[in-house]
Each structure stands twice: as structure tokens, then as C-alpha cells.
Scaffold this active site. Structure first.
Site, mmCIF file in Angstrom:
data_model
loop_
_atom_site.group_PDB
_atom_site.id
_atom_site.type_symbol
_atom_site.label_atom_id
_atom_site.label_comp_id
_atom_site.label_asym_id
_atom_site.label_seq_id
_atom_site.Cartn_x
_atom_site.Cartn_y
_atom_site.Cartn_z
ATOM 1 C CB CYS A 46 -0.879 -0.021 1.253
ATOM 2 S SG CYS A 46 -1.662 1.552 1.624
ATOM 3 C CB CYS B 101 -5.550 6.049 -2.785
ATOM 4 S SG CYS B 101 -4.237 5.057 -3.459
ATOM 5 C CB THR C 52 -3.787 4.267 5.152
ATOM 6 O OG1 THR C 52 -4.568 3.120 5.411
ATOM 7 C CG2 THR C 52 -2.785 3.971 4.060
ATOM 8 C CD GLU D 161 -2.631 0.401 7.341
ATOM 9 O OE1 GLU D 161 -1.805 -0.504 7.576
ATOM 10 O OE2 GLU D 161 -2.947 0.749 6.188
ATOM 11 C CG HIS E 174 -10.545 4.847 -0.280
ATOM 12 N ND1 HIS E 174 -9.348 5.210 -0.878
ATOM 13 C CD2 HIS E 174 -10.194 4.167 0.838
ATOM 14 C CE1 HIS E 174 -8.340 4.781 -0.137
ATOM 15 N NE2 HIS E 174 -8.825 4.134 0.905
ATOM 16 C CE1 TYR F 282 -9.310 0.548 -0.186
ATOM 17 C CE2 TYR F 282 -8.247 -1.565 0.082
ATOM 18 C CZ TYR F 282 -8.615 -0.344 0.592
ATOM 19 O OH TYR F 282 -8.273 -0.021 1.876
ATOM 20 C CB CYS G 284 -3.951 -0.128 -4.988
ATOM 21 S SG CYS G 284 -4.828 -0.760 -3.535
ATOM 22 C CD GLU H 216 -4.839 -0.968 3.339
ATOM 23 O OE1 GLU H 216 -3.825 -1.508 2.869
ATOM 24 O OE2 GLU H 216 -4.967 0.255 3.461
HETATM 25 FE FE1 SF4 Z 1 -3.297 1.842 0.010
HETATM 26 FE FE2 SF4 Z 1 -4.716 0.821 -1.968
HETATM 27 FE FE3 SF4 Z 1 -5.887 2.375 -0.086
HETATM 28 FE FE4 SF4 Z 1 -4.226 3.377 -1.959
HETATM 29 S S1 SF4 Z 1 -6.251 2.434 -2.288
HETATM 30 S S2 SF4 Z 1 -4.232 3.893 0.193
HETATM 31 S S3 SF4 Z 1 -2.688 1.757 -2.118
HETATM 32 S S4 SF4 Z 1 -4.948 0.340 0.166
HETATM 33 FE FE FE Z 2 -7.004 1.829 2.754
#
Ligand code: SF4
Ligand code: FE
Length: 501
Positions: free
Chosen positions: A97, A101, A188, A254, A289, A293, A295, A443
Site C-alpha cells: 500500500c 489514495c 493509512t 497504519e 476509495h 482498491y 491498487c 486491508e
Molecule cells: Fe493503500 Fe490501496 Fe488504499 Fe491506496 S487504495 S491507500 S494503495 S490500500
Molecule cells: Fe485503505
């Protein structure tokens, strides 16, 4: 302006934050071996912007300058799609992570929400907020979003809690601003940020006025304490060598944030008491958000690559069942990406001019994310074999007597160094059981809302009545005919007739 990895590391030094880890105050987080990998992951967001400006920067309408995409307000659906592409790439580059974001999604949500509060209440939050966005863009700051309250008794509203501090709230107001007290859990990247945006965590009622507060504060503001969250296998970063960490360079972060009478000046307050808009803010933030994810599809790319590598090192990469497992992992991983990017393509323009992605598909994306990484992890461990959890330590491999024996007995197919085989197994361990399983698995389950939160949103948008009428019409059920409810609307309407860009 912070533009490089070095600029960023320098900007974090000497802030004298109150950070606690292992029961001790951390003198300088940048130099702490457990914290540093999380800082490296954020630094990569600056480096990507330099290497690939098309992907990771945009031109700001606020400043006219080219800025990091994490600070950009989406002005089109293409902007939202580019966020997703950047997120996948950063997942691939870091395997963890990269933390930025939250701030990006808070910025985007607040752009439209402050506009709509002003419209309804005659306040002037939107201009204040836009001034803050321009300020953050000019400096290239990392913005941390602080939303999740510790919540106490979950059956009670904030004002009903035995201890009001269980939700962050305004304790007093002066002519210059407000003071807040409370705590935010598992935030985060908060210590790696320059500014925090404090936001309410849920729908609020009329009696929760003091809890409806949004404001921006520097991370080093007096009265803030950070308590670092432990991660599985985190102390491996404090051992000699880099093999057993699995991914020695990058990690997530975190921490719990405690606010003790922390001051927010008027010019940085973007909501104070407008309880009706708390739900709107939470829903828009989570809408952005939940599709951020994607990501995890970038991290999934790394895990698929690791699984394919160990199959190759074991000499079984051509076996049909192994190839099929890699196809299954790919299918699951692309499902995350497809739904995320679809939510971005199905975006709509808000009154403020910012674009908001599709709520239903964003929730579907995040709901997949609560499941598919676990299945990818299972398949990766299947391909890795039991050695992923029984490997000796790096020190044993370095030992004069047993080291050479381990090299001999733990080799895979000819031509592959035993040490490389160990490294890829450690990476699989890192992603599925170790430090980065925190981000990749748990997460994925709870971040941006636990699975039930997505099911609630999907149930709201499901329009069962409209779908029932569709079925009844085709079945020739007379009461369904000419019923206005038979016409699809809302979500279904958007799917079939998307707004033209
Ligand atoms: Fe982390 Fe993914 Fe959340 Fe971005 S979207 S802060 S990379 S968990
Ligand atoms: Fe997150």
C-alpha cells in the site's frame, strides 16, 4: 515543491512528531527500520511522477502547474481512469500500500461536498477548500485522510457514547477556529503525510453537531500523538540481512491518531456542524476509495509473478494444472481491475465540476477485493509448497557448516540459484502471511469499509422493484403493464444510457 524521493525524505525529517512504537517514542521515523519501508512506498509516488508524467501527473486548473496526480481533482472520467492506471502501476512497483489514495479521494469528495454545503447553507467552505487544494498542490504535499473513529459502542450514535471522545468532536469554538479531541484508528500513511484531513466517519443526526467537523491540520500540530500499528513479521526489518523480510524495501503503514485539544484555524475548516452532509461526504469518499482498491490488482500482478517464478524454479511451470492455477489467479485479479476501471468510466459530473465514479460498480469492485486476494494468496501458497513457511533463516544459510548443506538440499531445477528460490518464497510469504499481507489481505477486507458496508450500498442501488417489473412485463403479468415503476431508472438507467462526456 516536493518533487523527488530525496525532497520527500527531507521534508519528513526533524518534525519532532509524537510517534510511539514498541512502547517507546521514535526519535526520527525516517530512520526507523520498521517505518522506513512505508516511507519508501510513498516516495515511489514522487519517483513515478518524474519517470512517467503522463501516468502520474496532471495539470492543475488551480495553479496552472503540472502536479502529482494524487493531488488532482478529477475533471473528467478519463482523470478517474488514469488514477486507477497509476494505482495499479504503483501496486506493481511496490507490492504494498503506497498510502496516498486516501488523501486523493478525500480531496475529490470534499470538492463536491463543500460546494453543495455552501449551496444549501450559505457557508463559504468551498472557496476555503479550493485555496487549501492549491496550497497543497504548490508544495507537493502528501495528504492523509483521517476518517475512521474508534466508535466505542457500535449500537449508539456519537452523542450517546458514554465517553464523547470515542468519536472525534469539537470541544470548544473560538473566534479563530475550533479545538478537537478524539481518536482515529488504523490511519493509512498518516505519519508519512504532511497534512491530515479530519472527517466524520458515518451518517450523523441533529444531536451530533459537534461531531460533524472537517478540517485540515499539519501532521506535526501540537496535541497529536501517533501510535504505530504492528504488522505481521515487522521486526524482521530489524534483523541483519534482507532476505527474510521478503520485500525489504517497501511496506505499508497504519497508525492510531490521538487528538488532544488540537486547534484547527477557521481557514482550514471545511465543515462544522452541517450534520446532514456527513453521510454525503462518507458516501462520496468511499465511492472514490472503493474503486481505488484496484491498487490490489497491481499487488496481485506481483503475486502472480512470484507464483509463476516459483513454479519455474521448481521445474513444473509447464504442468497443465499449474498453468491453470495461474490463469485462475489472473482471472480473479483482472476482475478487480475491470470493475474499478468500469466505475471510473461510468462517472458523473457533480455540481462543483468534479467527477464522481459510479457508486454501484465501485462497491462491486471493493467487494471483489474483500475476496479475490485471499483466493490468490491460497493459490500462490499452493504453488509455493510448504517451504514457504518452513524455510530456515538467512543466518542459517550464511552459517559456515549448515549453509552449504542448505544450498545443496534446497535447490530447485538446475540452473537456478538456491538463494533466488529462497527470495521468491520469502516474497510469497511477505504477501500472504507477512508484512504486506496486512495490506494485501486484511486491508483488502476492511479498508474503505468492511464487506457488509458494500452490501448495504449495493442493496440500496439494486432497484429490485424496477427489476421485478421488467420480469413481470415479460411474463405477461397484467398488473405490471403501464406501471411507471416498470421503467428502469437510477443505476440501471445509468448503465444503459451513460451520460456523454
Ligand atoms: Fe493503500 Fe490501496 Fe488504499 Fe491506496 S487504495 S491507500 S494503495 S490500500
Ligand atoms: Fe485503505
Amino acid at each position: 515543491m516536493i518533487e523527488t524521493r530525496e525532497d520527500y525524505l527531507g521534508s519528513l525529517r526533524g518534525r519532532n512528531l509524537d510517534v510511539y512504537l514498541f512502547g517507546q517514542k521514535v526519535e526520527e521515523p525516517v530512520d526507523h527500520p520498521v517505518i522506513r519501508p512505508s516511507i519508501n512506498a510513498v516516495a515511489e509516488t514522487y519517483e513515478l511522477a518524474r519517470r512517467d508524467p503522463d501516468l502520474a501527473t496532471a495539470v492543475s486548473p488551480f495553479t496552472g502547474e503540472r502536479i502529482n496526480r494524487f493531488l488532482h481533482i478529477a475533471a473528467s472520467r478519463e482523470d478517474l481512469v488514469m488514477q486507477n492506471k497509476m494505482q495499479r502501476r504503483l501496486g506493481q512497483l511496490t507490492g504494498t500500500c503506497f498510502q496516498r489514495c486516501v488523501g486523493m479521494d478525500a480531496f475529490n469528495a470534499l470538492h463536491s461536498v463543500t460546494f453543495e454545503i455552501d449551496e444549501a447553507c450559505g457557508t463559504s467552505y468551498h472557496q476555503r477548500f479550493c485555496d487549501f487544494v492549491a496550497f497543497a498542490q504548490r508544495h507537493g504535499y502528501v495528504i492523509g485522510g483521517a476518517m475512521t473513529d474508534v466508535k466505542g459502542d457500535r449500537s449508539k450514535a456519537p452523542h450517546q457514547q458514554a465517553d464523547p471522545d470515542l468519536f472525534v468532536h469539537v470541544t470548544r469554538r473560538t473566534k479563530d477556529g475550533v479545538y478537537i479531541t478524539g481518536a482515529k484508528a488504523h490511519q493509512t500513511g498518516c505519519i508519512n503525510s504532511h497534512w491530515l484531513i479530519v472527517m466524520p466517519t458515518m451518517r450523523l443526526g441533529d444531536n451530533d453537531r459537534d461531531f460533524a467537523v472537517v478540517g485540515a491540520i499539519p501532521v506535526e500540530t501540537p496535541g497529536i500523538t501517533y501510535i504505530y500499528g504492528r504488522q505481521s513479521c515487522d521486526t524482521r526489518a530489524m534483523e541483519a540481512g534482507d532476505v527474510d523480510s521478503g520485500n525489504a524495501k517497501f511496506g505499508g503503514q497504519e497508525a492510531m491518531i490521538l487528538f488532544d485539544d488540537v486547534f484547527i484555524p477557521n481557514e482550514r475548516i471545511f465543515m462544522d456542524g452541517e450534520t446532514d452532509f456527513a453521510a454525503m461526504l462518507v458516501e462520496r469518499f468511499t465511492c472514490y476509495h472503493r474503486r481505488s482498491y484496484v491498487c490490489k490488482s497491481g499487488v496481485g500482478d506481483v503475486l502472480i509473478g512470484a507464483a509463476a517464478t516459483i513454479a519455474d524454479y521448481n521445474g513444473v511451470d509447464r504442468a497443465s494444472h499449474i498453468r491453470d492455477k495461474l490463469v485462475e489467479m489472473t482471472h480473479q485479479n483482472e476482475t478487480i481491475y475491470s470493475t474499478g476501471i468500469a466505475a471510473s468510466y461510468q462517472a458523473a459530473k457533480m455540481k462543483s465540476g468534479a467527477w464522481l465514479c459510479d457508486d454501484m460498480i465501485a462497491n462491486v469492485c471493493k467487494h471483489h477485493v474483500t475476496r479475490t486476494p485471499y483466493e490468490l494468496a491460497r493459490l500462490a501458497q499452493d504453488l509455493a509448497g510448504g517451504l514457504v513457511v518452513t524455510l530456515p533463516s538467512e543466518q542459517d544459510f550464511d552459517h559456515e557448516k549448515i549453509g552449504p548443506l542448505l544450498q545443496k538440499y534446497l535447490q530447485g531445477r538446475e540452473g537456478v540459484a538456491t538463494g533466488d528460490r529462497v527470495r521468491i518464497l520469502r516474497l510469497i510469504e511477505n504477501l500472504t502471511l507477512g508484512r504486506n499481507a496486512v495490506g494485501y489481505l486484511t486491508e483488502s477486507l476492511h479498508g474503505a469499509g468492511s464487506p457488509q458496508a458494500q452490501r448495504v450500498q449495493m442493496a440500496r442501488a439494486a432497484q429490485l422493484e424496477s427489476r421485478k417489473k421488467m420480469a413481470q412485463k415479460l411474463a405477461g403479468i397484467e398488473t405490471a403493464l403501464d406501471d411507471p415503476a416498470a421503467e428502469p431508472g437510477g443505476y440501471l438507467e445509468r448503465v444503459f444510457k451513460p451520460e456523454k462526456p
